[in-house]
Write a protein that holds these residues in place. Structure first.
Motif, PDB file in Angstrom:
ATOM      1  N   GLN A  95      63.238  51.772  29.566  1.00 53.97           N
ATOM      2  CA  GLN A  95      64.233  51.665  28.509  1.00 53.97           C
ATOM      3  C   GLN A  95      64.776  50.235  28.480  1.00 53.97           C
ATOM      4  N   GLY A  96      64.825  49.644  27.299  1.00 47.85           N
ATOM      5  CA  GLY A  96      65.308  48.276  27.150  1.00 47.85           C
ATOM      6  C   GLY A  96      64.206  47.230  27.136  1.00 47.85           C
ATOM      7  N   GLN A  97      62.996  47.626  27.482  1.00 52.15           N
ATOM      8  CA  GLN A  97      61.848  46.716  27.499  1.00 52.15           C
ATOM      9  C   GLN A  97      61.068  46.903  26.194  1.00 52.15           C
ATOM     10  N   VAL A  98      60.513  45.831  25.674  1.00 55.69           N
ATOM     11  CA  VAL A  98      59.676  45.937  24.476  1.00 55.69           C
ATOM     12  C   VAL A  98      58.310  46.488  24.880  1.00 55.69           C
ATOM     13  N   SER A  99      57.804  47.418  24.092  1.00 55.89           N
ATOM     14  CA  SER A  99      56.489  48.008  24.348  1.00 55.89           C
ATOM     15  C   SER A  99      55.426  47.169  23.646  1.00 55.89           C
ATOM     16  N   TYR A 100      54.609  46.484  24.422  1.00 53.43           N
ATOM     17  CA  TYR A 100      53.578  45.613  23.871  1.00 53.43           C
ATOM     18  C   TYR A 100      52.179  46.198  23.976  1.00 53.43           C
ATOM     19  N   ARG A 101      52.056  47.429  24.457  1.00 57.91           N
ATOM     20  CA  ARG A 101      50.735  48.026  24.635  1.00 57.91           C
ATOM     21  C   ARG A 101      50.663  49.413  24.027  1.00 57.91           C
TER      22      ARG A 101
ATOM     23  N   GLU B 172      67.233  63.974  31.898  1.00 54.94           N
ATOM     24  CA  GLU B 172      66.042  63.545  31.177  1.00 54.94           C
ATOM     25  C   GLU B 172      65.711  64.508  30.047  1.00 54.94           C
ATOM     26  N   ALA B 173      65.230  63.938  28.948  1.00 52.75           N
ATOM     27  CA  ALA B 173      64.729  64.732  27.820  1.00 52.75           C
ATOM     28  C   ALA B 173      63.341  64.194  27.483  1.00 52.75           C
ATOM     29  N   THR B 174      62.319  65.017  27.681  1.00 53.40           N
ATOM     30  CA  THR B 174      60.944  64.590  27.426  1.00 53.40           C
ATOM     31  C   THR B 174      60.627  64.780  25.942  1.00 53.40           C
ATOM     32  N   ARG B 175      60.228  63.697  25.286  1.00 50.55           N
ATOM     33  CA  ARG B 175      59.923  63.733  23.859  1.00 50.55           C
ATOM     34  C   ARG B 175      58.471  64.081  23.587  1.00 50.55           C
ATOM     35  N   TYR B 176      57.564  63.523  24.382  1.00 48.03           N
ATOM     36  CA  TYR B 176      56.144  63.672  24.096  1.00 48.03           C
ATOM     37  C   TYR B 176      55.360  63.600  25.392  1.00 48.03           C
ATOM     38  N   ILE B 177      54.291  64.381  25.467  1.00 46.29           N
ATOM     39  CA  ILE B 177      53.402  64.376  26.622  1.00 46.29           C
ATOM     40  C   ILE B 177      51.994  64.122  26.116  1.00 46.29           C
ATOM     41  N   ALA B 178      51.342  63.114  26.678  1.00 43.91           N
ATOM     42  CA  ALA B 178      49.981  62.743  26.263  1.00 43.91           C
ATOM     43  C   ALA B 178      49.012  63.026  27.398  1.00 43.91           C
ATOM     44  N   PHE B 179      48.112  63.972  27.158  1.00 40.42           N
ATOM     45  CA  PHE B 179      47.047  64.274  28.099  1.00 40.42           C
ATOM     46  C   PHE B 179      45.785  63.519  27.685  1.00 40.42           C
ATOM     47  N   GLU B 180      44.677  63.868  28.292  1.00 41.62           N
ATOM     48  CA  GLU B 180      43.410  63.215  28.020  1.00 41.62           C
ATOM     49  C   GLU B 180      43.097  63.209  26.521  1.00 41.62           C
ATOM     50  N   ASN B 181      42.518  62.100  26.088  1.00 37.36           N
ATOM     51  CA  ASN B 181      42.079  61.904  24.702  1.00 37.36           C
ATOM     52  C   ASN B 181      43.237  61.866  23.707  1.00 37.36           C
ATOM     53  N   HIS B 182      44.368  61.325  24.160  1.00 35.54           N
ATOM     54  CA  HIS B 182      45.511  61.104  23.277  1.00 35.54           C
ATOM     55  C   HIS B 182      46.041  59.688  23.476  1.00 35.54           C
ATOM     56  N   PHE B 183      46.577  59.137  22.401  1.00 39.89           N
ATOM     57  CA  PHE B 183      47.233  57.836  22.468  1.00 39.89           C
ATOM     58  C   PHE B 183      48.690  58.015  22.869  1.00 39.89           C
ATOM     59  N   ALA B 184      49.238  56.988  23.483  1.00 41.93           N
ATOM     60  CA  ALA B 184      50.639  57.005  23.871  1.00 41.93           C
ATOM     61  C   ALA B 184      51.194  55.587  23.803  1.00 41.93           C
ATOM     62  N   THR B 185      52.241  55.426  23.025  1.00 45.40           N
ATOM     63  CA  THR B 185      52.970  54.171  23.001  1.00 45.40           C
ATOM     64  C   THR B 185      54.394  54.441  22.554  1.00 45.40           C
ATOM     65  N   ALA B 186      55.296  53.608  22.986  1.00 45.70           N
ATOM     66  CA  ALA B 186      56.674  53.684  22.482  1.00 45.70           C
ATOM     67  C   ALA B 186      56.622  53.081  21.084  1.00 45.70           C
ATOM     68  N   LEU B 187      56.261  53.909  20.128  1.00 49.02           N
ATOM     69  CA  LEU B 187      55.856  53.455  18.799  1.00 49.02           C
ATOM     70  C   LEU B 187      56.932  52.644  18.073  1.00 49.02           C
ATOM     71  N   CYS B 188      58.174  53.075  18.119  1.00 51.38           N
ATOM     72  CA  CYS B 188      59.229  52.314  17.427  1.00 51.38           C
ATOM     73  C   CYS B 188      59.312  50.893  17.977  1.00 51.38           C
ATOM     74  N   SER B 189      59.251  50.764  19.279  1.00 55.08           N
ATOM     75  CA  SER B 189      59.295  49.451  19.911  1.00 55.08           C
ATOM     76  C   SER B 189      58.028  48.656  19.617  1.00 55.08           C
ATOM     77  N   PHE B 190      56.882  49.312  19.677  1.00 53.12           N
ATOM     78  CA  PHE B 190      55.589  48.661  19.427  1.00 53.12           C
ATOM     79  C   PHE B 190      55.546  48.086  18.012  1.00 53.12           C
ATOM     80  N   ILE B 191      56.040  48.844  17.042  1.00 54.32           N
ATOM     81  CA  ILE B 191      56.013  48.412  15.644  1.00 54.32           C
ATOM     82  C   ILE B 191      57.036  47.307  15.383  1.00 54.32           C
ATOM     83  N   SER B 192      58.262  47.513  15.861  1.00 51.69           N
ATOM     84  CA  SER B 192      59.359  46.608  15.502  1.00 51.69           C
ATOM     85  C   SER B 192      59.534  45.426  16.447  1.00 51.69           C
TER      86      SER B 192
END
Length: 189
Positions: free
Chosen positions: A41-47, A67-87
């Motif tokens: 949290q607080g770090q920009v997601s660049y990957r 803790e509140a888990t928003r999303y779980i990515a198993f095999e063959n799924h993408f995962a990124t902190a999308l709001c941070s990655f985009i903005s």
């Protein structure tokens, strides 16, 4: 590992072998330890990550440290902190490996470069964004309209591997219930 991603991309969009080779050249292999934080949290997601083996989760913490888990990515799924990655803004969430994981990743600059030179990658990205929007909307709707028992039953029907594969603490935080409530639900259902 790269073969998994190749197949995933080919199932998503019509892409030539030449285009696919270019896309794949931008992805890098990473081995991630259990509980390792890929984004804090607080770090920009660049990957942007693609899970080949293992499991990643996105979670928030409230002021009490819950803790509140928003999303779980198993095999063959993408995962990124999308709001941070985009903005390019600091992430409001954490990205954590729940298991030892093998991932492929592409950095933000390379991802954006591909968007600029390959229309097929733009099409792939649009598909990814649409899927992410639908997943997030469905999760929000579930949290707002179903009670704890209904959420648990829906999770068992749609994603039983989450309950079977992950610790109760994570499952409870994904359902937005206490571990005690989850234990009661497991004994009843």
């Amino acid at each position: 590992m790269k073969e998994q991603l190749r197949q995933y991309i080919q199932k998503t969009v019509a892409i030539t072998e030449e285009e696919l080779a270019i896309v794949m050249s931008y992805f890098h292999v990473s081995k991630v330890e259990k509980n390792e934080l890929l984004v804090v949290q607080g770090q920009v997601s660049y990957r942007m990550h693609f899970v080949c083996k293992g499991c990643l989760r996105f979670f928030f913490t409230n002021e009490d440290g819950q803790e509140a888990t928003r999303y779980i990515a198993f095999e063959n799924h993408f995962a990124t902190a999308l709001c941070s990655f985009i903005s390019g803004s600091p992430s409001a969430e954490y990205l954590q490996a729940l298991e030892p994981s093998d991932v492929l990743y592409i950095n933000q600059n390379d991802f954006n470069h591909l968007l600029g030179i390959m229309p097929v990658w733009e099409k792939f990205y649009r598909h990814y964004l649409e899927k992410a929007y639908v997943n997030n909307t469905n999760k929000l709707m579930t949290l707002l309209t179903l009670n704890a028992t209904e959420r648990y039953k829906q999770l068992l029907a749609q994603n039983p591997f989450i309950v079977n594969r992950l610790p109760n603490k994570v499952v409870a935080s994904y359902l937005n219930i206490s571990q005690e409530t989850l234990s009661r639900l497991k004994s009843k259902v």
